[in-house]
Design a protein around this motif. Structure first.
Motif, short mmCIF file in Angstrom:
data_model
loop_
_atom_site.label_atom_id
_atom_site.label_comp_id
_atom_site.label_asym_id
_atom_site.label_seq_id
_atom_site.Cartn_x
_atom_site.Cartn_y
_atom_site.Cartn_z
N ALA A 191 0.78 -1.15 -0.11
CA ALA A 191 0.06 -0.05 -0.05
C ALA A 191 0.76 1.33 0.13
O ALA A 191 1.83 1.24 0.73
N ASN A 192 0.60 2.22 -0.65
CA ASN A 192 1.47 3.40 -0.84
C ASN A 192 2.76 3.01 -1.34
O ASN A 192 3.76 3.40 -0.67
N ALA A 193 2.94 2.07 -2.38
CA ALA A 193 4.42 1.77 -2.93
C ALA A 193 5.00 2.96 -3.51
O ALA A 193 4.36 4.05 -4.06
N VAL A 194 6.23 3.01 -3.32
CA VAL A 194 7.20 4.23 -3.93
C VAL A 194 7.74 3.52 -5.10
O VAL A 194 8.22 2.26 -5.51
N GLU A 195 8.05 5.00 -5.95
CA GLU A 195 8.61 4.49 -7.09
C GLU A 195 10.02 4.09 -7.35
O GLU A 195 10.60 4.05 -8.36
N ASP A 196 10.93 4.54 -6.42
CA ASP A 196 12.35 4.64 -6.44
C ASP A 196 12.97 3.69 -5.26
O ASP A 196 14.12 3.90 -4.86
N ASN A 197 12.08 2.79 -5.01
CA ASN A 197 12.51 1.75 -3.77
C ASN A 197 13.74 0.95 -4.59
O ASN A 197 13.55 0.11 -5.43
N PRO A 198 15.01 0.76 -3.74
CA PRO A 198 16.15 0.04 -4.41
C PRO A 198 16.05 -1.50 -4.00
O PRO A 198 17.04 -2.38 -4.33
N PHE A 199 15.20 -1.81 -3.08
CA PHE A 199 15.38 -3.14 -2.30
C PHE A 199 14.34 -4.03 -2.83
O PHE A 199 13.18 -3.58 -3.29
N MET A 200 14.78 -5.31 -3.05
CA MET A 200 13.80 -6.10 -3.45
C MET A 200 12.86 -6.96 -2.25
O MET A 200 13.30 -6.70 -1.06
N ALA A 201 11.98 -7.40 -2.58
CA ALA A 201 11.16 -7.87 -3.76
C ALA A 201 10.51 -6.57 -4.31
O ALA A 201 9.85 -6.99 -5.52
N GLY A 202 10.45 -5.58 -3.66
CA GLY A 202 9.33 -4.61 -4.09
C GLY A 202 9.89 -3.53 -5.07
O GLY A 202 9.03 -2.60 -5.27
N ALA A 203 11.11 -3.46 -5.68
CA ALA A 203 11.42 -2.64 -6.46
C ALA A 203 10.78 -2.54 -7.73
O ALA A 203 10.84 -3.69 -8.42
N PHE A 204 10.49 -1.32 -8.31
CA PHE A 204 10.09 -1.15 -9.73
C PHE A 204 10.38 0.13 -10.09
O PHE A 204 10.82 1.01 -9.14
N HIS A 205 10.55 0.57 -11.37
CA HIS A 205 10.89 1.69 -12.01
C HIS A 205 9.54 2.52 -12.08
O HIS A 205 8.83 2.15 -13.23
N GLY A 206 9.42 3.29 -11.30
CA GLY A 206 7.93 4.27 -11.62
C GLY A 206 7.99 4.89 -12.94
O GLY A 206 8.96 5.48 -13.41
N VAL A 207 6.80 5.22 -13.27
CA VAL A 207 6.49 6.07 -14.29
C VAL A 207 6.94 7.45 -14.46
O VAL A 207 7.17 8.31 -15.38
N GLY A 208 7.17 7.90 -13.19
CA GLY A 208 7.47 9.35 -12.98
C GLY A 208 9.05 9.35 -13.05
O GLY A 208 9.55 10.49 -12.76
N GLU A 209 9.68 8.26 -13.18
CA GLU A 209 11.28 8.30 -13.11
C GLU A 209 11.80 8.34 -14.61
O GLU A 209 11.12 8.52 -15.57
N ALA A 210 13.18 8.77 -14.44
CA ALA A 210 13.88 9.20 -15.66
C ALA A 210 14.11 7.81 -16.45
O ALA A 210 13.74 6.73 -16.22
N GLU A 211 14.56 7.97 -17.76
CA GLU A 211 14.79 6.58 -18.63
C GLU A 211 15.64 5.73 -17.72
O GLU A 211 15.27 4.57 -18.01
#
Length: 452
Positions: A191-211
């Protein structure tokens, strides 16, 4: 002389107190890999990941050697695959997970995150296909991690998705039953996932991030504990100040590595995550910090207050040491990955109810907790709903990474190996939550003008 002392102090933190950089994670946008043809889309994904991350592991190892700072993991996060894959006509996204796995192996990273969906307000076609693909995807791949965001403070909680998650976790546990249901260790519900989390298993690259971007996660529970051993019996003012100063030193090391990695990879520096991340090794435990503060065994009364102090002081100290702080930033309290937590469960001082209370003030949530394999999927969904409510109401990230270990019950232990560690099976409530979970629909977003 002062400079020499600082160098010697850093060497001691690395050699004796297990200071390390837990992960350098390269985020890569895959939005330009969409294609009506699933095969072509996967080819684009493989080519882009292997191109961008070609030198990630080598440069990480070079920095490790030159600066003498251990960098434990080199990883990749990508755009949530449900967003990328839904332009094609595929009925399953397992092949996309296989492509991610192949790309991770080709560049040598140990995990790749982003087999993910964001369904806090509802499902798109691609979200549903991806979520249904998760059990098989986590069974046939080695390095792919998956996550689903089922709620946030502005949208409320998608209870249809919460109900769905219980079944997905049970199916994953069954398909990986020959390895203590380890597939569930690679899947987290947010819940309230962040887009810049570097830790697994929950890391993903958010659509608001750079290339592409470099995010770094530091660790250092052993360093904090060692610092607190020198102020035994002192007041909480001294404890908080000691943690702040220590967090500052830890974060400066992380900032150095983050900027150097970004420069050498020619990718912008994203954020430094200040989380204290434990390992199963003795001397690298968050639980032992709480005990050093004065709790006889982690989970005893006072544990939540001690954890709140620790989390706050780490943030206050770390934020001064880095130009960009983000991710989850706090203290992780995974059971299987923390020697002190494992001991606390075994001796009976820590249970799932106390862990849930601790998540109100910590960085994430119920993490790496093994429960009886015959736990109903509706009970798992209800646990997820409780944790999501804590996050949504309090405007913070919360998560559940729970493992119903097939064929095992309370008194048994699940063995995952490596950094994932081992977990004693924790009992859960035997009372049914089925009628609650089966209502479905959406729990409305909370009002914030009447805070109390």
């Amino acid at each position: 002389m002062s400079k020499f002392n600082n160098i010697m102090e850093t060497i001691q933190m690395i050699e004796k107190e297990k200071l390390d950089i837990r992960t350098i994670t390269m985020g890569i946008s895959l939005l330009d890999c969409c294609d009506f043809d699933g095969k072509k889309s996967r080819e684009k994904i493989y080519d882009k990941i292997t191109s961008y991350a070609e030198n990630l592991v080598k440069i990480g190892e070079d920095i490790e050697t030159e600066y003498g700072i251990p960098i434990i993991n080199k990883r990749i996060s990508v755009t949530p695959i449900s967003l990328v894959a839904q332009t094609c006509c595929d009925k399953s996204y397992v092949a996309f997970a296989k492509t991610l796995d192949d790309a991770a192996k080709a560049v040598g990273v140990n995990f790749i995150g982003g087999f993910s969906a964001l369904v806090q307000k509802g499902y798109s076609k691609g979200d549903r296909i991806l979520i249904d693909s998760i059990p098989e995807a986590l069974t046939i791949t080695e390095r792919v991690c998956s996550s689903v965001n089922i709620g946030d403070t502005k949208s409320g909680i998608n209870m249809d998705a919460v109900r769905h998650m219980g079944k997905i976790i049970k199916d994953t546990a069954y398909l990986t039953r020959d390895k203590d249901s380890i597939g569930c260790a690679k899947f987290v519900v947010f819940a309230n996932a962040v887009e810049d989390n570097p830790f697994m298993a929950g890391a993903f690259h958010g659509v608001g991030e750079a290339e592409s971007i470099i995010n770094v996660g530091v660790s250092g529970p052993g360093v904090v504990k060692a610092a607190l051993e020198k102020v035994k019996g002192e007041s909480f003012d001294v404890v908080a100040e000691t943690i702040k100063r220590t967090a500052f030193k830890i974060t400066r090391v992380g900032q150095l590595v983050a900027k150097e990695a970004a420069k050498r990879l020619n990718v912008p520096f994203g954020i430094l995550d200040l989380s204290l991340a434990p390992t199963p090794a003795v001397g690298d435990s968050v639980a032992r910090i709480l005990e050093e503060i004065g709790i006889e065994s982690c989970g005893g009364h006072g544990t939540t207050a001690a954890l709140a102090l620790l989390n706050d002081a780490v943030k206050k100290g770390g934020i001064m040491a880095s130009s960009h702080v983000g991710g989850l930033s706090g203290a992780f309290i995974p059971v299987s990955e923390d020697e002190g937590m494992i001991n606390a469960v075994n001796c009976g001082s820590l249970n799932i109810e106390k862990l849930e209370a601790m998540t109100c003030v910590c960085s994430v949530g119920l993490d790496m907790i093994a429960i009886p394999g015959d736990t109903p999927d509706t009970t798992i969904s209800a646990i997820i709903a409780d944790e999501a409510a804590i996050g949504v109401i309090n405007h913070k990230t919360t998560a559940v990474r729970i493992i119903p270990v097939y064929g095992k019950d309370v008194g048994d232990t699940a063995e995952f190996g490596g950094l994932l560690g081992r977990a004693p099976i924790i009992p859960v409530s035997k009372f049914s939550s089925a009628d609650f979970v089966n209502r479905g629909g959406r729990i409305p977003a909370p009002v914030h003008s009447f805070k109390n």
